[in-house]
Design a protein around this motif. Structure first.
Motif, PDB file in Angstrom:
ATOM      1  N   TYR B  48       0.825  -1.227   0.000  1.00 56.10           N
ATOM      2  CA  TYR B  48       0.000   0.000   0.000  1.00 56.10           C
ATOM      3  C   TYR B  48       0.854   1.270   0.000  1.00 56.10           C
ATOM      4  N   PHE B  49       2.007   1.233   0.666  1.00 57.77           N
ATOM      5  CA  PHE B  49       2.926   2.385   0.615  1.00 57.77           C
ATOM      6  C   PHE B  49       3.311   2.654  -0.845  1.00 57.77           C
ATOM      7  N   ALA B  50       3.718   1.584  -1.536  1.00 53.97           N
ATOM      8  CA  ALA B  50       4.153   1.734  -2.928  1.00 53.97           C
ATOM      9  C   ALA B  50       2.998   2.202  -3.804  1.00 53.97           C
ATOM     10  N   TYR B  51       1.830   1.636  -3.555  1.00 59.59           N
ATOM     11  CA  TYR B  51       0.640   2.027  -4.333  1.00 59.59           C
ATOM     12  C   TYR B  51       0.315   3.506  -4.120  1.00 59.59           C
ATOM     13  N   TRP B  52       0.345   3.920  -2.863  1.00 60.41           N
ATOM     14  CA  TRP B  52       0.000   5.301  -2.517  1.00 60.41           C
ATOM     15  C   TRP B  52       0.973   6.286  -3.173  1.00 60.41           C
ATOM     16  N   VAL B  53       2.264   5.964  -3.107  1.00 62.43           N
ATOM     17  CA  VAL B  53       3.282   6.861  -3.674  1.00 62.43           C
ATOM     18  C   VAL B  53       3.155   6.935  -5.196  1.00 62.43           C
ATOM     19  N   THR B  54       2.940   5.772  -5.841  1.00 66.17           N
ATOM     20  CA  THR B  54       2.927   5.768  -7.309  1.00 66.17           C
ATOM     21  C   THR B  54       1.582   6.208  -7.886  1.00 66.17           C
ATOM     22  N   HIS B  55       0.475   5.737  -7.292  1.00 62.41           N
ATOM     23  CA  HIS B  55      -0.834   6.020  -7.891  1.00 62.41           C
ATOM     24  C   HIS B  55      -1.498   7.273  -7.333  1.00 62.41           C
ATOM     25  N   THR B  56      -1.303   7.550  -6.050  1.00 68.54           N
ATOM     26  CA  THR B  56      -1.948   8.735  -5.476  1.00 68.54           C
ATOM     27  C   THR B  56      -1.061   9.961  -5.635  1.00 68.54           C
TER      28      THR B  56
END
Lengths: 400, 288
Positions: B48-56
């Motif tokens: 989720y950290f990676a998702y948040w940084v890349t997608h959000t």
């Protein structure tokens, strides 16, 4: 004399608060579907996997219950006899298991809930039926299992038809759009997967396709070996039956990555939006599915904003498809004039004219398949994604 | 022949993923003697950290991976320092604490991102096709990163002063304390490294499969299984066991069927544990 310490006072206060809270809970649970303080409240139970790879199913079921409850409450409550009853919803996360569904039945019983929208999976329905029967609960269920409805459980109804009704016509229609010969049907190796996959495989075979069956355990996260095995069967059409949406999206992603160029289908509960979210629209390429509703229909488009507002989620095909069956139950409760006598409501339910603004005219079926005519069969659609575009819909009937 | 090569490649890719997870799990047990049941949750949080940084936030994937590693490492460090450390010698208490942390972690992701899988697009798409064998680029990346991580952990433990100190604390805590080593500094560091590895795995692997709040449960069980097979606390044992588990799953999944993989895998493990109750390399490395 002993001096009372602050710590002791706080402990006593906490204990008193706990006891009063428990008393309040006990009072609330005893109200159930009956009256509390003179007011009439109808509590609907709903259950399903609210988390995990199949959460799309459970959340859709919960949303259906919330939506029909809101509809009734918007009219000042459900008319039951000479009273207007407020309709509330109590949800339970089953984890898509038989045991979870049985626990839900006990939980609902402790809250005095007698009417349930759900469960949705064959495994859940198998686990819930005996416990629900013990408490005289009426289930407006979805499970596609081969013994979903049984004579010995007269209070179990089916919200919609299973794959033995719609899989054949959908395959016939799909053959007009896609060319395929070798079909592999894959599903989880439990009852919820197996029962649907068997019916789908039979329907493909009946139409002359070469069919291979594959299974995998529910809860799998790494599908690489399964994808390798799928490719070994050299399919040009892979049907995921009722596999959880997250699993399907992951497998599609891996299969396309491995160079699979064929068609996909999902002849199970409609979770196309969730599958597309995981796999990506362009990765889907060619995909056909059972669609309870046509999202392009004005009657469906009209309902979408309210659905989102009431339930907090975008409408899914299955959630919309279950609404008419849930509305019919509330109508039966209203006409029966009771929120306690489930047998009286069941008797009324069997007489309901299944006409709904969302899906049109439905009919009672199930005699041939289950020996009891307690399945609501509504018009259905094939959903088509072609070359990554769509979905588009076409309405079909069991005879088409 | 292609199928056999494909199964080997698939098994190695699976093994690399399991090795990354098992490495951190084994590291914590080997040094702290704590079985970290929150390891799967750190995998999810890393994803989720990676998702948040890349997608959000719209930042590059590499930044997402770095944030995932640092974020999970920091959470792990603080969790050990303020919570686990107080009960570090009480095995039952640490089990309860880490199970609790796992539930909190998954529930927090549920509250923040919802119960359904998020659309975490894989950055590396496509596959390397060699004859009839295919290897997705993302899986190649996982193999490369896993090899680098195993190497880095080895260097850390056996070629640095920090590693020497950590191993000394594992071997004889009283003697290490007498020599001036400080577990209150070293244990959180070891825990942070381990959870950082879990976060790294989550950031690398979840875009290839799916990212939802509870996907860590099955990852935890396979990590636990791997370290038991390899020998609790043995890093080299964990890596060998991870590759073995990956190969068994790959061959069984390909040639017999996905539903048989667990049965055969557990049968193999049962036999190994009957013959070697401490696992493949448990005894040798734990007491190294």
């Amino acid at each position: 004399m002993r001096t009372i310490q602050l710590k002791q006072v706080l402990s006593l206060a906490a204990a008193a608060a706990l006891v009063s809270t428990m008393a309040a809970c006990a009072d609330a649970s005893s109200s159930g579907t009956s009256r509390a303080g003179g007011a009439c409240e109808l509590k609907l139970g709903t259950l399903g996997p609210l988390t995990g790879a199949a959460a799309d199913f459970g959340l859709s079921m919960q949303a259906t219950a919330k939506f029909v409850a809101n509809e009734a409450n918007q009219k000042g409550g459900l008319q039951v006899g000479d009273k207007k009853c407020h309709v509330s919803v109590s949800s339970y996360d089953t984890g898509y298991t038989s045991a979870g569904a049985a626990e839900a039945a006990n939980d609902f019983a402790s809250k005095g809930i007698k009417f349930v929208i759900g469960p949705l999976g064959a495994t859940e329905l198998t686990g819930m039926k005996p416990v629900a029967a013990r408490y005289g609960m009426l289930l407006d269920a979805n499970g596609f299992g081969r013994d979903a409805l049984e004579k010995k459980y007269p209070l179990v109804f089916h919200l919609g038809p299973g794959p033995y009704v719609w899989a054949g016509p959908i395959i016939d229609e799909a053959a007009k759009h896609f060319h395929f010969k070798n079909v592999t049907v894959i599903a989880t190796d439990d009852e919820s997967g197996d029962d649907i996959a068997i019916v789908n495989a039979q329907q493909f075979k009946k139409r002359g396709y070469n069919v291979t069956r594959q299974t995998y355990p529910r809860g799998t996260t790494d599908f690489s070996p399964i994808v390798s095995r799928l490719l070994q069967t050299d399919p040009d059409e892979i049907d995921f039956a009722s596999s959880p949406a997250g699993d399907v999206g992951t497998m599609i992603k891996l299969l396309r990555g491995a160079g699979y160029k064929g068609v996909f289908s999902r002849l199970g509960g409609d979770s196309t939006a969730e599958i597309t979210k995981v796999a990506g629209q362009s990765t889907m390429k060619n995909f056909f599915f059972y669609a309870p509703v046509d999202f392009d229909q004005p009657s469906v488009k009209k309902i979408l904003p309210t659905f989102k507002k009431v339930t907090g989620m975008d409408a899914t095909g299955i959630a919309l498809g279950w609404i008419p069956g849930a509305r019919a139950l509330l109508d039966a409760i209203s006409k029966a004039g009771t929120i306690d006598d489930t047998e009286k409501v069941a008797a009324q339910f069997r007489k309901e004219d299944l006409k709904d603004s969302l899906l049109g005219q439905g009919v009672w079926t199930g005699k041939e398949e289950f020996g009891v005519n307690q399945e609501m069969s509504w018009p259905f659609n094939i959903g088509l994604i072609q070359n990554g575009q769509g979905p588009t819909y076409k309405q079909l009937s069991p005879e088409s | 022949m292609n199928e056999i090569i494909q199964s080997i490649v698939g098994g190695l890719a699976l093994g690399a993923e399991y090795a990354l997870m098992a490495l951190g799990f084994s590291l914590v047990f080997g040094i702290l003697r704590v079985i970290n049941f929150a390891h799967g949750a750190f995998y999810v949080v890393g994803g989720y950290f990676a998702y948040w940084v890349t997608h959000t936030l719209g930042m590059p994937y590499v930044v997402g991976v770095v944030v995932a590693v640092l974020g999970t490492a920091a959470i792990g460090y603080l969790f050990e320092l303020f919570i686990v450390e107080r009960r570090v010698d009480d095995h039952l208490a640490t089990i309860v604490l880490t199970v609790g942390a796992s539930l909190i972690g998954s529930a927090a992701m549920l509250a923040l991102f919802g119960p359904q899988a998020v659309q975490f697009k894989a950055i590396l798409t496509g596959s390397l096709h060699l004859g009839g064998v295919y290897v997705p680029h993302a899986r190649l990346m996982t193999i490369v990163v896993a090899i680098a991580a195993v190497g880095a952990v080895y260097v850390l433990l056996y070629r640095t002063r920090l590693g020497n100190a950590l191993r000394a604390l594992t071997d004889d805590r009283e003697m290490a304390l007498a020599m001036g080593m400080r577990p209150k500094v070293l244990f959180p560091a070891a825990f942070g490294i381990a959870t950082g590895l879990a976060g790294l795995t989550g950031a690398l692997v979840t875009p290839q499969f799916s990212l939802a709040p509870f996907v860590g449960e099955s990852v935890l069980s396979i990590s636990f299984l791997t370290v038991i097979l390899g020998g609790l606390g043995s890093l080299s044992g964990a890596v060998i066991a991870a590759v073995l588990v990956g190969l068994v799953q790959s061959f069984v999944g390909t040639y017999i069927g996905g539903s048989w993989a667990s049965l055969i895998l557990f049968s193999v493990i049962l036999v190994v544990l009957v013959v070697r109750p401490s696992g493949l390399l448990g005894h040798r490395t734990v007491n190294a």
